[in-house]
Scaffold this motif. Sequence first.
Motif, short mmCIF file in Angstrom:
data_model
loop_
_atom_site.label_atom_id
_atom_site.label_comp_id
_atom_site.label_asym_id
_atom_site.label_seq_id
_atom_site.Cartn_x
_atom_site.Cartn_y
_atom_site.Cartn_z
N TYR A 45 0.87 -1.26 -0.16
CA TYR A 45 0.06 -0.03 0.10
C TYR A 45 0.70 1.11 -0.08
O TYR A 45 0.37 2.37 -0.41
CB TYR A 45 -0.73 -0.02 1.27
CG TYR A 45 -2.05 1.10 0.83
CD1 TYR A 45 -3.30 0.70 0.24
CD2 TYR A 45 -2.00 2.15 1.71
CE1 TYR A 45 -4.16 1.60 -0.08
CE2 TYR A 45 -3.08 2.94 1.60
CZ TYR A 45 -4.36 2.52 0.65
OH TYR A 45 -5.08 3.63 0.45
N ARG A 51 -1.28 1.16 -5.12
CA ARG A 51 -2.54 1.87 -4.82
C ARG A 51 -3.48 1.97 -6.04
O ARG A 51 -4.77 1.65 -6.01
CB ARG A 51 -2.12 2.95 -4.18
CG ARG A 51 -1.76 2.92 -2.60
CD ARG A 51 -1.46 4.04 -1.81
NE ARG A 51 -1.03 5.35 -2.49
CZ ARG A 51 0.24 5.69 -2.38
NH1 ARG A 51 1.18 4.87 -1.85
NH2 ARG A 51 0.72 6.60 -2.85
N LEU A 54 -4.96 -1.16 -6.87
CA LEU A 54 -6.28 -1.43 -6.06
C LEU A 54 -7.24 -0.65 -6.42
O LEU A 54 -8.52 -1.02 -6.25
CB LEU A 54 -5.66 -0.90 -4.61
CG LEU A 54 -6.92 -1.07 -3.44
CD1 LEU A 54 -7.44 -2.44 -3.31
CD2 LEU A 54 -6.20 -0.60 -1.97
N THR A 70 -9.67 -5.37 2.31
CA THR A 70 -8.23 -5.35 2.41
C THR A 70 -7.89 -5.63 3.73
O THR A 70 -8.69 -5.38 4.89
CB THR A 70 -7.77 -3.97 1.99
OG1 THR A 70 -8.50 -2.75 2.93
CG2 THR A 70 -8.01 -3.44 0.66
#
Length: 82
Positions: A45, A51, A54, A70
Amino acid sequence: MPWNKYRKGDENKRLDEINTHCPIYVFLIDLKNKDEIVAQFELDYANYADRKRLGRISFWAVMNGHSVETMNKADAEGVNQG
């Protein structure tokens, strides 16, 4: 990764100034098929590209009847083992 108290203004700092490594698991859950986990990803992350990935996973999930969960990698491995 130890839990730190909230410091005012941290939400405005770049993530790499606060933490350089934050491994997480991302679970892709099929909401139309008895909440089955259909995919699992390991991301960092603290990494901008992860990111961004994601975000793309989340967008796909929302558009296709799935959910994204998550978890911190250490917490997820404890759940999976026990």
